[in-house]
Scaffold this active site. Structure first.
Site, PDB file in Angstrom:
ATOM      1  N   ASN A 199       0.690  -1.217   0.022  1.00  0.00           N
ATOM      2  CA  ASN A 199      -0.221  -0.095   0.011  1.00  0.00           C
ATOM      3  C   ASN A 199       0.846   1.330  -0.018  1.00  0.00           C
ATOM      4  O   ASN A 199       2.005   1.200   0.369  1.00  0.00           O
ATOM      5  CB  ASN A 199      -0.934   0.070   1.092  1.00  0.00           C
ATOM      6  CG  ASN A 199      -2.133  -1.088   1.195  1.00  0.00           C
ATOM      7  OD1 ASN A 199      -2.581  -1.172   0.138  1.00  0.00           O
ATOM      8  ND2 ASN A 199      -2.413  -1.594   2.157  1.00  0.00           N
ATOM      9  N   CYS A 218      -4.450  -6.664  -4.780  1.00  0.00           N
ATOM     10  CA  CYS A 218      -4.912  -5.640  -5.531  1.00  0.00           C
ATOM     11  C   CYS A 218      -5.254  -6.015  -6.981  1.00  0.00           C
ATOM     12  O   CYS A 218      -4.351  -6.388  -7.842  1.00  0.00           O
ATOM     13  CB  CYS A 218      -3.698  -4.712  -5.376  1.00  0.00           C
ATOM     14  SG  CYS A 218      -4.039  -3.009  -6.426  1.00  0.00           S
ATOM     15  N   ASN A 276      -6.714  -4.064  -9.700  1.00  0.00           N
ATOM     16  CA  ASN A 276      -5.989  -3.116 -10.490  1.00  0.00           C
ATOM     17  C   ASN A 276      -4.623  -3.186 -10.589  1.00  0.00           C
ATOM     18  O   ASN A 276      -4.072  -3.312 -11.592  1.00  0.00           O
ATOM     19  CB  ASN A 276      -6.290  -1.795 -10.111  1.00  0.00           C
ATOM     20  CG  ASN A 276      -7.823  -1.518 -10.435  1.00  0.00           C
ATOM     21  OD1 ASN A 276      -8.391  -2.220 -11.306  1.00  0.00           O
ATOM     22  ND2 ASN A 276      -8.166  -0.692  -9.661  1.00  0.00           N
ATOM     23  N   ASN A 325      -8.828  -9.725   0.271  1.00  0.00           N
ATOM     24  CA  ASN A 325      -8.537  -8.569   1.254  1.00  0.00           C
ATOM     25  C   ASN A 325     -10.042  -7.999   1.504  1.00  0.00           C
ATOM     26  O   ASN A 325     -11.031  -8.199   1.218  1.00  0.00           O
ATOM     27  CB  ASN A 325      -7.606  -7.481   0.662  1.00  0.00           C
ATOM     28  CG  ASN A 325      -8.259  -6.941  -0.718  1.00  0.00           C
ATOM     29  OD1 ASN A 325      -9.288  -7.331  -1.042  1.00  0.00           O
ATOM     30  ND2 ASN A 325      -7.580  -5.868  -1.102  1.00  0.00           N
ATOM     31  N   ASN A 373     -11.331  -2.019   3.413  1.00  0.00           N
ATOM     32  CA  ASN A 373     -11.599  -1.029   2.059  1.00  0.00           C
ATOM     33  C   ASN A 373     -13.090  -0.866   2.203  1.00  0.00           C
ATOM     34  O   ASN A 373     -13.947  -1.952   2.304  1.00  0.00           O
ATOM     35  CB  ASN A 373     -11.063  -1.799   1.046  1.00  0.00           C
ATOM     36  CG  ASN A 373      -9.774  -2.056   0.929  1.00  0.00           C
ATOM     37  OD1 ASN A 373      -8.987  -1.265   0.814  1.00  0.00           O
ATOM     38  ND2 ASN A 373      -9.216  -3.486   1.153  1.00  0.00           N
ATOM     39  N   GLU A 415      -9.560   3.321   0.115  1.00  0.00           N
ATOM     40  CA  GLU A 415      -8.807   2.028   0.753  1.00  0.00           C
ATOM     41  C   GLU A 415      -7.994   2.309   1.885  1.00  0.00           C
ATOM     42  O   GLU A 415      -7.558   3.302   2.160  1.00  0.00           O
ATOM     43  CB  GLU A 415      -7.806   1.754  -0.757  1.00  0.00           C
ATOM     44  CG  GLU A 415      -8.706   1.519  -1.839  1.00  0.00           C
ATOM     45  CD  GLU A 415      -7.601   1.115  -3.009  1.00  0.00           C
ATOM     46  OE1 GLU A 415      -6.808   0.028  -2.715  1.00  0.00           O
ATOM     47  OE2 GLU A 415      -7.693   1.352  -4.194  1.00  0.00           O
ATOM     48  N   ARG A 416      -8.020   1.149   2.673  1.00  0.00           N
ATOM     49  CA  ARG A 416      -7.243   1.219   3.755  1.00  0.00           C
ATOM     50  C   ARG A 416      -5.703   1.447   3.362  1.00  0.00           C
ATOM     51  O   ARG A 416      -5.084   0.626   2.439  1.00  0.00           O
ATOM     52  CB  ARG A 416      -7.280   0.070   4.657  1.00  0.00           C
ATOM     53  CG  ARG A 416      -6.736  -1.221   4.063  1.00  0.00           C
ATOM     54  CD  ARG A 416      -6.880  -2.501   4.762  1.00  0.00           C
ATOM     55  NE  ARG A 416      -6.507  -3.472   4.191  1.00  0.00           N
ATOM     56  CZ  ARG A 416      -6.145  -5.059   4.439  1.00  0.00           C
ATOM     57  NH1 ARG A 416      -6.368  -4.831   5.722  1.00  0.00           N
ATOM     58  NH2 ARG A 416      -5.685  -5.778   3.647  1.00  0.00           N
ATOM     59  N   CYS A 433     -10.660   0.841  -7.567  1.00  0.00           N
ATOM     60  CA  CYS A 433     -10.082  -0.211  -6.769  1.00  0.00           C
ATOM     61  C   CYS A 433     -10.304  -1.735  -7.280  1.00  0.00           C
ATOM     62  O   CYS A 433     -11.599  -1.817  -7.471  1.00  0.00           O
ATOM     63  CB  CYS A 433     -10.215  -0.046  -5.367  1.00  0.00           C
ATOM     64  SG  CYS A 433     -10.066  -1.396  -4.322  1.00  0.00           S
ATOM     65  N   THR A 464     -10.314  -4.968  -6.521  1.00  0.00           N
ATOM     66  CA  THR A 464     -10.974  -5.987  -5.900  1.00  0.00           C
ATOM     67  C   THR A 464     -12.244  -5.171  -5.009  1.00  0.00           C
ATOM     68  O   THR A 464     -12.989  -6.013  -5.046  1.00  0.00           O
ATOM     69  CB  THR A 464     -10.010  -6.231  -4.265  1.00  0.00           C
ATOM     70  OG1 THR A 464      -9.494  -5.055  -3.643  1.00  0.00           O
ATOM     71  CG2 THR A 464      -8.934  -7.236  -5.037  1.00  0.00           C
TER      72      THR A 464
END
Length: 290
Positions: free
Chosen positions: A79, A88, A90, A158, A190, A212-213, A221, A223
């Site tokens: 991140n 992730c 993307n 996630n 997220n 997103e965290r 995003c 996911t």
């Protein structure tokens, strides 16, 4: 090469990443270096870092699992704040595009991730990634701007909290992280805010925004897009579908196969992935990024 650190820059629907080719796991990728790289003033600027590394070179590292025969490459995703993330979507599309362009995995193929082995297919304009099945968790609540929104906890490798809302997502203030139940999400989450499904399960559409965290609000995003589609389908009474998603960064498509009340069938994310620059990081900056 002049002794610098090679990099590429890419994005998937404006969710952007620094790609670091590190086949032999030679780079010391500390949280401080990642955070500096992703800083949009003192670094290159990105939502995260994708380290391209041979899975066999990571054997024994926490969270990466044992290498699988026939799977050479591992996506080591971080991140923007330097923390390690499980997945992730993307980023995986950009990762697959990078392997394709380098000739390391032409046309795509299986990639190792902290969420297991995932298949990728690289086309001229679109990269498709099979993100596996999605776990359906309990109902929960997100709070932002003093308003509470009902949502559904989802596991796309996630954690996500996808909230179908009746108002316009563009009106929300996502400059700060939405509040959530830490009992349901002990490692953070997220959060997606999305419109109800418009049209049929196959060929319908939604709009969404995401916080997103470890990053903040992003333009898209991967996911999170999958989580949003699963939530929209379940909200509309469907357990499968093929849905178009409009994010601030562009348009994506998600195909979800039928599964069970607790878990979907395989979910595939389709969308663009662009590599726009390559270069070298100065070695002195890398050694002291602060």
């Amino acid at each position: 090469m002049t002794g610098g650190i090679a990099f590429s820059k890419g994005h998937g629907t404006q969710n952007d990443f620094v790609v670091l080719p590190d086949p032999d796991a030679a780079l010391d990728l500390t949280p401080a270096r990642v955070a500096a790289l992703c800083d949009r003033r003192r670094g290159l600027g990105a939502d995260g870092v994708l380290r391209v590394v041979r899975w066999a070179k990571l054997a024994g590292e926490p969270g990466v699992g044992e290498p699988v025969e026939g799977v050479e490459w591992f996506m080591d995703y971080r991140n923007g704040d330097g923390s390690v993330a499980e997945m992730c979507g993307n980023g995986l599309r950009v990762f697959a595009r990078y392997l394709h362009e380098r000739g390391w995995a032409p046309g795509g193929g299986p990639v190792g991730t902290r969420n297991g082995v995932l298949d990728t297919t690289v086309g001229q304009d679109t990269v498709s990634v099979d993100l596996g099945t999605v776990g359906i968790g309990p109902a929960s609540v997100a709070t932002t701007g003093g308003a509470r929104f009902d949502g559904l906890a989802l596991d796309v490798g996630n954690p996500h909290l996808a909230c179908v809302i009746g108002s316009d997502p563009d009106a929300l203030d996502l400059t700060g992280a939405p509040a959530y139940d830490p009992v349901v999400f002990p490692h953070g989450v997220n959060v997606e805010f999305l419109t109800p499904l418009s049209g049929p399960a196959d060929g319908g559409s939604i709009r969404m925004r995401v916080h997103e965290r470890g990053v903040g609000e992003t333009r898209a995003c991967g996911t999170g897009t999958v989580a949003a589609v699963v939530a929209a389908l379940r909200h509309a009474g469907h357990d499968a579908g093929d849905v178009h998603v409009t994010t601030p960064g562009g348009r994506l498509r998600v195909t979800v196969a039928a599964g069970s009340p607790a878990r979907t069938g395989p979910a595939v994310l389709h969308g663009p992935a662009v590599l726009l620059a390559t270069g070298e990081l100065d070695r002195g900056w890398w050694d002291a990024p602060a």
